[in-house]
Design a protein around this motif. Sequence first.
Motif, PDB file in Angstrom:
ATOM      1  N   ASN A 138       0.822  -1.210   0.000  1.00  0.00           N
ATOM      2  CA  ASN A 138       0.000   0.000   0.000  1.00  0.00           C
ATOM      3  C   ASN A 138       0.860   1.266   0.000  1.00  0.00           C
ATOM      4  O   ASN A 138       1.977   1.281   0.512  1.00  0.00           O
ATOM      5  CB  ASN A 138      -0.928   0.015   1.216  1.00  0.00           C
ATOM      6  CG  ASN A 138      -1.886  -1.162   1.214  1.00  0.00           C
ATOM      7  OD1 ASN A 138      -2.226  -1.690   0.154  1.00  0.00           O
ATOM      8  ND2 ASN A 138      -2.319  -1.586   2.389  1.00  0.00           N
ATOM      9  N   LEU A 139       0.300   2.346  -0.567  1.00  0.00           N
ATOM     10  CA  LEU A 139       1.007   3.624  -0.648  1.00  0.00           C
ATOM     11  C   LEU A 139       0.132   4.732  -0.088  1.00  0.00           C
ATOM     12  O   LEU A 139      -1.018   4.913  -0.509  1.00  0.00           O
ATOM     13  CB  LEU A 139       1.374   3.943  -2.095  1.00  0.00           C
ATOM     14  CG  LEU A 139       2.003   5.323  -2.361  1.00  0.00           C
ATOM     15  CD1 LEU A 139       3.320   5.469  -1.607  1.00  0.00           C
ATOM     16  CD2 LEU A 139       2.201   5.553  -3.849  1.00  0.00           C
ATOM     17  N   ASP A 140       0.697   5.487   0.856  1.00  0.00           N
ATOM     18  CA  ASP A 140       0.033   6.638   1.452  1.00  0.00           C
ATOM     19  C   ASP A 140       0.623   7.913   0.848  1.00  0.00           C
ATOM     20  O   ASP A 140       1.785   8.232   1.064  1.00  0.00           O
ATOM     21  CB  ASP A 140       0.236   6.616   2.973  1.00  0.00           C
ATOM     22  CG  ASP A 140      -0.408   7.809   3.678  1.00  0.00           C
ATOM     23  OD1 ASP A 140      -1.020   8.655   2.999  1.00  0.00           O
ATOM     24  OD2 ASP A 140      -0.283   7.895   4.911  1.00  0.00           O
ATOM     25  N   LEU A 141      -0.209   8.619   0.076  1.00  0.00           N
ATOM     26  CA  LEU A 141       0.213   9.886  -0.525  1.00  0.00           C
ATOM     27  C   LEU A 141      -0.359  11.037   0.286  1.00  0.00           C
ATOM     28  O   LEU A 141      -1.194  11.808  -0.181  1.00  0.00           O
ATOM     29  CB  LEU A 141      -0.268   9.964  -1.975  1.00  0.00           C
ATOM     30  CG  LEU A 141       0.344   8.951  -2.951  1.00  0.00           C
ATOM     31  CD1 LEU A 141      -0.382   8.979  -4.278  1.00  0.00           C
ATOM     32  CD2 LEU A 141       1.828   9.238  -3.153  1.00  0.00           C
ATOM     33  N   SER A 142       0.093  11.154   1.520  1.00  0.00           N
ATOM     34  CA  SER A 142      -0.475  12.153   2.425  1.00  0.00           C
ATOM     35  C   SER A 142       0.101  13.541   2.217  1.00  0.00           C
ATOM     36  O   SER A 142      -0.476  14.529   2.653  1.00  0.00           O
ATOM     37  CB  SER A 142      -0.253  11.719   3.879  1.00  0.00           C
ATOM     38  OG  SER A 142       1.125  11.559   4.145  1.00  0.00           O
ATOM     39  N   GLY A 143       1.248  13.626   1.558  1.00  0.00           N
ATOM     40  CA  GLY A 143       1.870  14.924   1.337  1.00  0.00           C
ATOM     41  C   GLY A 143       1.697  15.391  -0.091  1.00  0.00           C
ATOM     42  O   GLY A 143       0.838  14.908  -0.837  1.00  0.00           O
ATOM     43  N   ASP A 144       2.543  16.338  -0.466  1.00  0.00           N
ATOM     44  CA  ASP A 144       2.524  16.859  -1.823  1.00  0.00           C
ATOM     45  C   ASP A 144       3.568  16.119  -2.652  1.00  0.00           C
ATOM     46  O   ASP A 144       4.746  16.066  -2.284  1.00  0.00           O
ATOM     47  CB  ASP A 144       2.827  18.351  -1.826  1.00  0.00           C
ATOM     48  CG  ASP A 144       1.769  19.161  -1.095  1.00  0.00           C
ATOM     49  OD1 ASP A 144       0.639  18.667  -0.973  1.00  0.00           O
ATOM     50  OD2 ASP A 144       2.079  20.284  -0.646  1.00  0.00           O
ATOM     51  N   GLY A 557       5.283  11.680   2.196  1.00  0.00           N
ATOM     52  CA  GLY A 557       4.677  12.744   2.977  1.00  0.00           C
ATOM     53  C   GLY A 557       5.357  14.079   2.744  1.00  0.00           C
ATOM     54  O   GLY A 557       6.313  14.199   1.972  1.00  0.00           O
ATOM     55  N   ALA A 558       4.853  15.093   3.456  1.00  0.00           N
ATOM     56  CA  ALA A 558       5.397  16.458   3.368  1.00  0.00           C
ATOM     57  C   ALA A 558       5.513  16.877   1.906  1.00  0.00           C
ATOM     58  O   ALA A 558       4.546  16.819   1.168  1.00  0.00           O
ATOM     59  CB  ALA A 558       6.724  16.537   4.100  1.00  0.00           C
TER      60      ALA A 558
END
Length: 594
Positions: A138-144, A557-558
Amino acid sequence: MLLSGLSLGAMVFGGIYYVRSLQVQSVTVHALTQAQLKAWGGTEAVRQYLFQLGATDAAKLSANQTVSFAGVSGISATVTDVLAADSVNCGGGTRVGFNITGSSGGANALLAATFCAKGSPGGGGTGSRGAAVNIKGNLDLSGDLSVIGDANSKIVVDGKVTGAGSLAGISNLYASGDISLGGSTSIETLFSEGNIALSGSGSYSNVQAMGNIGLTGGVSAGSLKANGTVTLDSNAVTDLSAIGNVRLGSSATIATLKTKGSVVASNSLITGSALVQGNYEEQVAGTVNSGSYGGSLTVQTWNTGVKLNRVPGLSVAITALTASTISVPTFDAYAYQSSANYAFDQVGNDIKVTVKNVSSIPDGTYFLVRSGATQDYVCSSNSYSAASCPAKICNGYSEYNSCFSYSAGKWTLAGTTMAPGIVWFKGDFEAGQGTYYNSWLATGNITTGGNNVSYAANYAGYSQLCTNSSFPNLAPKNFCKAGSSTLLTVGAGNIAFGAGGQVGNNYSGGKITLSASNHVYGDVLAGDILETGGSTTVHGYISAARIGNNAGSSKLGASTKIDLSNLPSSFKPGETAVTPAAANSATLLWSRYR
């Protein structure tokens, strides 16, 4: 390490074979005792085991490692030394020394035997250019996340994708699991083997799902296609195609619509045509410019804007979406060990560095001496002397500071710069502050500190590798050919950071954490998961293979930027394969009684 047992008869024959060999070589052999026969039997067992390993896996053995012989008594062995890529005695294979003891009737025979193991399974990393981001798990694209310099940039995820940040410059996102994106997003093509849920203010040209699609908020799309259902709120879509049912919310606007199911609309607008194999229901004042349906039509009695004709038995042709083959990333630092110019290992209280293909330093294993004003010299003994220490390989913050420290399985780099080339660590590795022209490989996890700038060897180019001003006499010869001003490229030289190692059925490490302010010039290959934070710029491809056992999933992230613009010709992102497989062999080089 467990070796299969050998019968006593097999040991006798093995002993006779080696005794005859030594007789031919005019080596004096004492009378054969039962203890000697057992020692020679153990020698043959070790040789057969090394034959199965080949050079690559034999290089994973370590000094002082004990050997057990299953089902056989009176034989024991210990690894004494290991040298990968021994071009002097082993033709580039792995040289391994053992102390083999045979015991019988109170008598012991100790045999020191040195072997040469050859052969490689190949592999080690990606073999050709592909996706700029390739993630297993899984991949979390929480940032820009932004990608620049590649109009056809692609993200491939063998798992789920979630994100609420800003995504830009991405041409194609493919996931084997569900995709759930919010925030401000601009992606040309989305494809999911599962479901897709889009919210926020994203803009998409082409959205395809083998499951269901749902749009909310201010999301707009050029084309939607689903094997399952499609649900819209007040979204604008140019072309909608669904094998399942369609639900349209208030003010949803579609140019053309096709479905093999039914449609329930609430004040929606279809400006072009609609082909509905099942029923069509408009609950408020929505309109349809033209089209056909095959089931029933339900509208308000006063609504005359739904201009559909009934065609009994209407069949709407929609081809179902199918999955594509995903290229799964992989990484094993051990496969690259033979390519390393400097390979670090902790042996007892000493740091050992195996140096290979470096001008001014003969190939071999050295002590890293860190004492007073003589920091980070490679020496033939564990104390400094000008005669035994051919070179200093790293510059610390001062002449009294070492670049390297080791504690609890973790190496830490803290200096200004190091001799260029490929650097390999057995264990975890933290790259601290400084500017480096090195490809960093570690069998464990890798983290970066603030203000680390690392150029992969191929990215650094000829001037920084072959005529480096800080280390002018330590050119890596596998990159620098005498009489040529063109860099020789090596697959591992495209890697800036590579983490994780496979030993048998066990995978160690594999997590890469890029934090704070990092500029990475080269590929980032995580054998397990990848995390970015702070302001991170990678001038190359990134991948995570999810082979290891680290908790969590990959996370960008970030602010993460992948900059593929203005890449040097010597750097080929994604082309990081090691040499192809070679047939295995194992031979006894020399032996003596001790």
